[in-house]
Write a protein that holds these residues in place. Sequence first.
Motif, PDB file in Angstrom:
ATOM      1  N   ALA A  58      41.120 104.516 -16.770  1.00 29.70           N
ATOM      2  CA  ALA A  58      40.652 105.804 -16.239  1.00 29.70           C
ATOM      3  C   ALA A  58      40.648 105.819 -14.712  1.00 29.70           C
ATOM      4  CB  ALA A  58      39.263 106.142 -16.791  1.00 29.70           C
ATOM      5  N   SER A  59      41.787 105.474 -14.139  1.00 27.35           N
ATOM      6  CA  SER A  59      41.905 105.502 -12.676  1.00 27.35           C
ATOM      7  C   SER A  59      41.633 106.901 -12.142  1.00 27.35           C
ATOM      8  CB  SER A  59      43.318 105.067 -12.254  1.00 27.35           C
ATOM      9  OG  SER A  59      43.543 103.710 -12.547  1.00 27.35           O
ATOM     10  N   THR A  60      41.043 106.950 -10.955  1.00 30.99           N
ATOM     11  CA  THR A  60      40.752 108.248 -10.331  1.00 30.99           C
ATOM     12  C   THR A  60      41.821 108.641  -9.317  1.00 30.99           C
ATOM     13  OG1 THR A  60      39.365 107.141  -8.671  1.00 30.99           O
ATOM     14  CG2 THR A  60      38.271 107.946 -10.663  1.00 30.99           C
ATOM     15  N   ASP A  61      42.822 107.792  -9.155  1.00 33.81           N
ATOM     16  CA  ASP A  61      43.946 108.128  -8.276  1.00 33.81           C
ATOM     17  C   ASP A  61      45.167 108.449  -9.138  1.00 33.81           C
ATOM     18  OD1 ASP A  61      44.755 105.679  -9.216  1.00 33.81           O
ATOM     19  OD2 ASP A  61      44.689 104.663  -7.276  1.00 33.81           O
ATOM     20  N   LYS A  62      46.369 108.217  -8.657  1.00 35.03           N
ATOM     21  CA  LYS A  62      47.593 108.577  -9.376  1.00 35.03           C
ATOM     22  C   LYS A  62      48.199 107.431 -10.178  1.00 35.03           C
ATOM     23  CE  LYS A  62      48.809 112.227  -6.091  1.00 35.03           C
ATOM     24  NZ  LYS A  62      49.846 112.747  -5.155  1.00 35.03           N
ATOM     25  N   THR A  63      47.420 106.376 -10.419  1.00 33.27           N
ATOM     26  CA  THR A  63      47.942 105.221 -11.157  1.00 33.27           C
ATOM     27  C   THR A  63      48.493 105.631 -12.525  1.00 33.27           C
ATOM     28  OG1 THR A  63      46.393 103.718 -10.047  1.00 33.27           O
ATOM     29  CG2 THR A  63      47.388 102.941 -12.084  1.00 33.27           C
ATOM     30  N   ALA A  64      47.718 106.378 -13.281  1.00 35.54           N
ATOM     31  CA  ALA A  64      48.150 106.773 -14.633  1.00 35.54           C
ATOM     32  C   ALA A  64      49.420 107.614 -14.592  1.00 35.54           C
ATOM     33  CB  ALA A  64      47.030 107.536 -15.338  1.00 35.54           C
ATOM     34  N   GLU A  65      49.531 108.504 -13.611  1.00 37.85           N
ATOM     35  CA  GLU A  65      50.737 109.333 -13.485  1.00 37.85           C
ATOM     36  C   GLU A  65      51.975 108.467 -13.256  1.00 37.85           C
ATOM     37  OE1 GLU A  65      50.375 112.464 -10.605  1.00 37.85           O
ATOM     38  OE2 GLU A  65      48.226 112.696 -11.009  1.00 37.85           O
ATOM     39  N   ILE A  66      51.822 107.434 -12.436  1.00 43.52           N
ATOM     40  CA  ILE A  66      52.956 106.544 -12.143  1.00 43.52           C
ATOM     41  C   ILE A  66      53.352 105.773 -13.396  1.00 43.52           C
ATOM     42  CG2 ILE A  66      53.713 104.571 -10.765  1.00 43.52           C
ATOM     43  CD1 ILE A  66      51.764 105.587  -8.564  1.00 43.52           C
ATOM     44  N   GLN A  72      58.053 107.166 -19.663  1.00 45.74           N
ATOM     45  CA  GLN A  72      59.014 108.174 -20.104  1.00 45.74           C
ATOM     46  C   GLN A  72      60.452 107.717 -19.873  1.00 45.74           C
ATOM     47  OE1 GLN A  72      57.793 111.658 -17.948  1.00 45.74           O
ATOM     48  NE2 GLN A  72      55.918 111.943 -19.159  1.00 45.74           N
ATOM     49  N   LYS A  73      60.693 106.984 -18.821  1.00 45.17           N
ATOM     50  CA  LYS A  73      62.045 106.485 -18.534  1.00 45.17           C
ATOM     51  C   LYS A  73      62.430 105.338 -19.454  1.00 45.17           C
ATOM     52  CE  LYS A  73      62.401 107.605 -13.587  1.00 45.17           C
ATOM     53  NZ  LYS A  73      62.568 107.033 -12.224  1.00 45.17           N
ATOM     54  N   TYR A  74      61.451 104.497 -19.791  1.00 50.29           N
ATOM     55  CA  TYR A  74      61.737 103.291 -20.579  1.00 50.29           C
ATOM     56  C   TYR A  74      60.814 103.215 -21.801  1.00 50.29           C
ATOM     57  CZ  TYR A  74      63.659 102.288 -15.982  1.00 50.29           C
ATOM     58  OH  TYR A  74      64.341 102.377 -14.796  1.00 50.29           O
ATOM     59  N   PRO A  75      60.931 104.160 -22.710  1.00 47.52           N
ATOM     60  CA  PRO A  75      59.992 104.232 -23.848  1.00 47.52           C
ATOM     61  C   PRO A  75      60.102 103.052 -24.815  1.00 47.52           C
ATOM     62  CG  PRO A  75      61.796 105.793 -24.130  1.00 47.52           C
ATOM     63  CD  PRO A  75      61.920 105.254 -22.734  1.00 47.52           C
ATOM     64  N   LYS A  76      61.267 102.378 -24.824  1.00 50.15           N
ATOM     65  CA  LYS A  76      61.423 101.231 -25.721  1.00 50.15           C
ATOM     66  C   LYS A  76      60.835  99.947 -25.131  1.00 50.15           C
ATOM     67  CE  LYS A  76      65.526 102.930 -28.145  1.00 50.15           C
ATOM     68  NZ  LYS A  76      66.922 102.625 -28.536  1.00 50.15           N
ATOM     69  N   LEU A  77      60.513  99.992 -23.871  1.00 50.91           N
ATOM     70  CA  LEU A  77      59.964  98.808 -23.194  1.00 50.91           C
ATOM     71  C   LEU A  77      58.496  98.957 -22.848  1.00 50.91           C
ATOM     72  CD1 LEU A  77      62.535  97.502 -20.537  1.00 50.91           C
ATOM     73  CD2 LEU A  77      61.477  96.216 -22.385  1.00 50.91           C
ATOM     74  N   ILE A  78      58.109 100.130 -22.370  1.00 50.35           N
ATOM     75  CA  ILE A  78      56.782 100.310 -21.784  1.00 50.35           C
ATOM     76  C   ILE A  78      55.888 101.144 -22.698  1.00 50.35           C
ATOM     77  CG2 ILE A  78      55.498 101.284 -19.835  1.00 50.35           C
ATOM     78  CD1 ILE A  78      57.914 100.729 -18.072  1.00 50.35           C
ATOM     79  N   LYS A  79      54.683 100.625 -22.893  1.00 51.50           N
ATOM     80  CA  LYS A  79      53.661 101.360 -23.625  1.00 51.50           C
ATOM     81  C   LYS A  79      52.429 101.460 -22.724  1.00 51.50           C
ATOM     82  CE  LYS A  79      50.523 101.173 -27.585  1.00 51.50           C
ATOM     83  NZ  LYS A  79      50.073 100.369 -28.753  1.00 51.50           N
ATOM     84  N   GLY A  80      52.024 102.647 -22.396  1.00 54.59           N
ATOM     85  CA  GLY A  80      50.826 102.857 -21.590  1.00 54.59           C
ATOM     86  C   GLY A  80      49.623 103.117 -22.461  1.00 54.59           C
ATOM     87  N   ILE A  81      48.487 102.564 -22.052  1.00 61.30           N
ATOM     88  CA  ILE A  81      47.208 102.825 -22.719  1.00 61.30           C
ATOM     89  C   ILE A  81      46.329 103.499 -21.674  1.00 61.30           C
ATOM     90  CG2 ILE A  81      45.218 101.824 -23.910  1.00 61.30           C
ATOM     91  CD1 ILE A  81      47.045  99.357 -24.454  1.00 61.30           C
TER      92      ILE A  81
END
Length: 433
Positions: A58-66, A72-81
Motif C-alpha cells: 500500500a505505497s503512498t507514492d507511485k510504486t504500485a503504478e510502476i 502489463q508488459k510481462y504478464p507471464k513473468l511478473i505478478k504484482g500483489i
Amino acid sequence: MGANEFGLSEKIEGKTNEILVSIFCSAYNHELYIRDAIHGFLEQRTNFRYEIIIHDDASTDKTAEIIKEYEQKYPKLIKGIYQTENQYSKCDENRKYLYIYNQIIKNCRGKYIASCDGDDYWIDPKKLQMQADYMEKHPECVMTAHNQIVADCKDFKIMPFNTGIESGMIDPSELIQQKISLQPSSRMYIRKALKLNRFLREFGIADYPFLLYLLEKGSVYYFDRIMSVYRRNTKGSWSESVTSCMENKMFFVLEMIDLVETYNNDTRKKFNIACICQIQRMAYYALDSFGEKSKEGFIEWCQKYEMHLNKKHRNILERLMKIYRMISNIEYLDEALCEFTRNNPKLFIMGCGKYAGIIGRKLEFHKIKFEGFVVSDNQEKPEEHLKKPVWRLSDIDKKDSSIIIGISPIIWEEIISAIEERGIVNYICPFLI
C-alpha cells in the motif's frame, strides 16, 4: 521499453514449465528505486524458468503504478500483489515478518527463492544462474549469497560490502557474529526450508533470525563476486530508522540480545562461543552509543523505559545497567566479583588496557589485594601497569592462580582460547553480560 530488450522470449520459450526460481521483492514507497530492481530481474539470463513476485504494501507514492506498468508488459513473468492497507504497520514487530513469510509461501512456486528489496537492485545477468547451478549440484546447501556494492544514500559513499572474503563455504560462527554480512538482496535459499518453528514464530523471518535458522538446516555458500547493489539509509528504510535515535538503537539491541540468547539455548549451545561474542558486541554497541555523555545518561534512559519492556528485555536491561555501573562507578563491585575475590586470594587481572585499569582501581579502592596483571603469551608485555608487575599467562601457577578478566568480552573467543590453552580454570569476567 520493448520485450526484446530484456530477452523475454529467451525466458519463456523452449523451457520446462516448472519454475525453478521465484524472485520475491518487497516494496513500499520505492518509486525512486523500483524500476532499477525490476530491470535487474528482467535482465537475468538463465536456462530455466523463473517468476517475479512483487509485493507492494500500500505505497503512498507511485510504486504500485510502476509495478503494474511492468506487469502489463510481462504478464507471464511478473505478478504484482497490491495491498490497499499497509499490512506491515498493522502487525507487531515479529508478525510483520511472518506476514512476509505467508506471502512467500502463498505466491512463490519455485524450488528456490531469490529475495530483493524494492530499493536494491541486481547488476549481474548471470546471478540467478550461478546461484541455482551451485544449489542444484549441492543439495546440502540451503542458501547461497554473494558480494555486493553498498551505496549509502546519506553520505553518498560507494564501496564493496565485504572485503577479503573468498568464495567458499561460510563458517557459521562468522555469520552469527556478523563478521560476514549477507544482505537479503544477495541471497537465494531453498523454499522447503521455510518451515515455521518456535524460534521463527517468536522472532519472525527478518534478515538475521532467518539466517540463524538456516544455519541449522544446511550449509551456506558465498560467491566473492559483486552481483547487486544494496542501498543503505534510503528514506524510511530499516537502517535509517534504527540509527535515527537512541531509543531505536536500544530497543534494537535488547531484541538482538534476546534473539541470540534464545537461539543459543534452542540449539543446545552448538555455536556457544560465537553466540557469546555476538551478545557482547551488541551490548557494547549500546553502551558505547552514549559516548562521553554524563554517567547518569544511560541509567536515566534505562529507568525511563524499563517499565515498558517485557520480562526478558527487562532482565537484559538490568544486566546492561550492571556492566555500565562496573565501568563508570569506581565504588561498585557486583556480588559475583566480591565473592570471587573473597574465595581466591591469589588474584591476577588479565589485560593492561582500559578495562583492566578499571578493575585494578576498583580493587585498590576496596583494599582488595591482587598480585598484578597478566597478558597472553603472544602479546607485548610492559614491565608494570598501575605500578603493579605484569606477567605472561605462561609464567603464573595455573593451579593456585585466579584471573579477573579485564578485557572487553567482544573478543571472548580469543580470551577463552588464551586462558584454556594455559590450563587455567578459575576465572571471572565482570564485563560479560
